[in-house]
Scaffold this motif. Structure first.
Motif, short mmCIF file in Angstrom:
data_model
loop_
_atom_site.label_atom_id
_atom_site.label_comp_id
_atom_site.label_asym_id
_atom_site.label_seq_id
_atom_site.Cartn_x
_atom_site.Cartn_y
_atom_site.Cartn_z
N TYR A 141 42.43 89.12 -47.29
CA TYR A 141 41.31 88.26 -46.89
C TYR A 141 40.31 89.02 -46.03
CZ TYR A 141 43.10 83.76 -48.58
OH TYR A 141 43.50 82.71 -49.36
N GLY A 180 36.43 89.77 -46.75
CA GLY A 180 35.42 89.37 -45.78
C GLY A 180 34.51 90.51 -45.37
N TRP A 223 30.50 90.77 -45.81
CA TRP A 223 29.61 91.09 -44.69
C TRP A 223 28.74 92.30 -45.01
CZ3 TRP A 223 34.30 90.89 -40.86
CH2 TRP A 223 34.66 89.56 -40.67
#
Length: 274
Positions: free
Chosen positions: A7, A11, A15
């Motif tokens: 995860y 992420g 970003w």
């Protein structure tokens, strides 16, 4: 856990993409500024000042390095270099997050899907029983007239069947870790998932079965008053309102297909049709 590291990696990737898009927009903004004012101050002076954070990609590299170091220190890899996704595959956890057993949303979705399929099986059984029950005033029952709208019913039923087929195929691919989006050349930004196809299939199937059962009940037992029964064809039980049932399924199917969606854009629907 390996799931948490995976995860985090996803992420960080999101970003980074967000920062790159904003950095590109910032460059384009200052280029437009220079073009309009016929100067070079925007790109040469203001851009470096305003892009200190957006243009710095080293922070994402540092985060990814720390995640890989943490994964490398796990007992499963024993110091071997591997990404969190590879580590999950080694551990037998390679199922996609949203369809992984044990995930609460996944379990609820499977429960809801199983419940709906049970309702569909019951509705199918009711349809078969209704078709075999004797009609009211059998001397006026016309089999050819009753079967005439089935062509439209079959056409509209094919749409949810296609959705069910696509949903099952993508679900199996997710379960078996098959990257079907890459194999089919699908835009990776596409957010259309297995749940979308199942939801569309469930909606259309429920509407179709409800309307079809109402059509059987109405024609065999004459629940609604007849409209313009004198059609000149000598059909004792003919009525214009019987056409509303197949037309209703067709209209609902077209509305669902043509209606806008935040997830499945028209370009993706055209790709499915092709």
């Amino acid at each position: 856990s390996l799931d948490a590291f995976d995860y985090l990696t996803e992420g960080v990737g999101r970003w980074r993409s967000f920062a790159e898009v904003n950095y590109a927009a910032l460059i384009r903004l200052w280029q437009t500024y220079d073009t309009k004012l016929e100067t070079d101050e925007g790109v040469n002076i203001y851009l470096p000042l305003s892009a200190e954070l957006l243009g710095d990609m080293d922070r994402f590299d540092a985060l990814e390095f720390e995640i890989k170091a943490a994964v490398r220190s796990s007992p499963l890899l024993r110091g071997l270099e591997a990404t969190p996704r590879v580590a999950r595959l080694i551990a037998g956890l390679g199922v996609a997050h949203k369809t992984a057993p044990g995930n609460q949303s996944f379990d609820r979705s499977i429960f809801a899907l199983g419940f709906f399929l049970g309702i569909c099986a019951l509705a199918l059984l009711i349809t078969v029983v209704l078709c075999h029950l004797p009609a009211r005033k059998p001397e006026t029952f016309n089999t050819a007239y009753f079967l005439a709208p089935l062509g439209v019913f079959r056409l509209t039923l094919s749409v949810p069947l296609v959705y069910w087929s696509i949903g099952v195929t993508t679900w199996v691919c997710d379960r078996k870790c098959i990257n079907y989006m890459w194999l089919l050349g699908i835009d990776p930004r596409c957010q259309v998932s297995t749940g979308f196809f199942f939801r569309r299939a469930a909606l259309l199937t429920a509407c179709w079965m409800l309307i079809f059962i109402c059509y059987i009940l109405d024609y065999k037992w004459m629940l609604l008053p007849r409209v313009k029964a004198e059609d000149g064809l000598g059909v004792p039980r003919g009525s214009v309102h019987y056409l509303t049932y197949p037309v209703a399924t067709l209209v609902i199917t077209l509305c669902v297909e043509v209606g806008p969606s935040r997830i499945c854009r028209y370009i993706y629907r055209w790709g499915v049709l092709r």
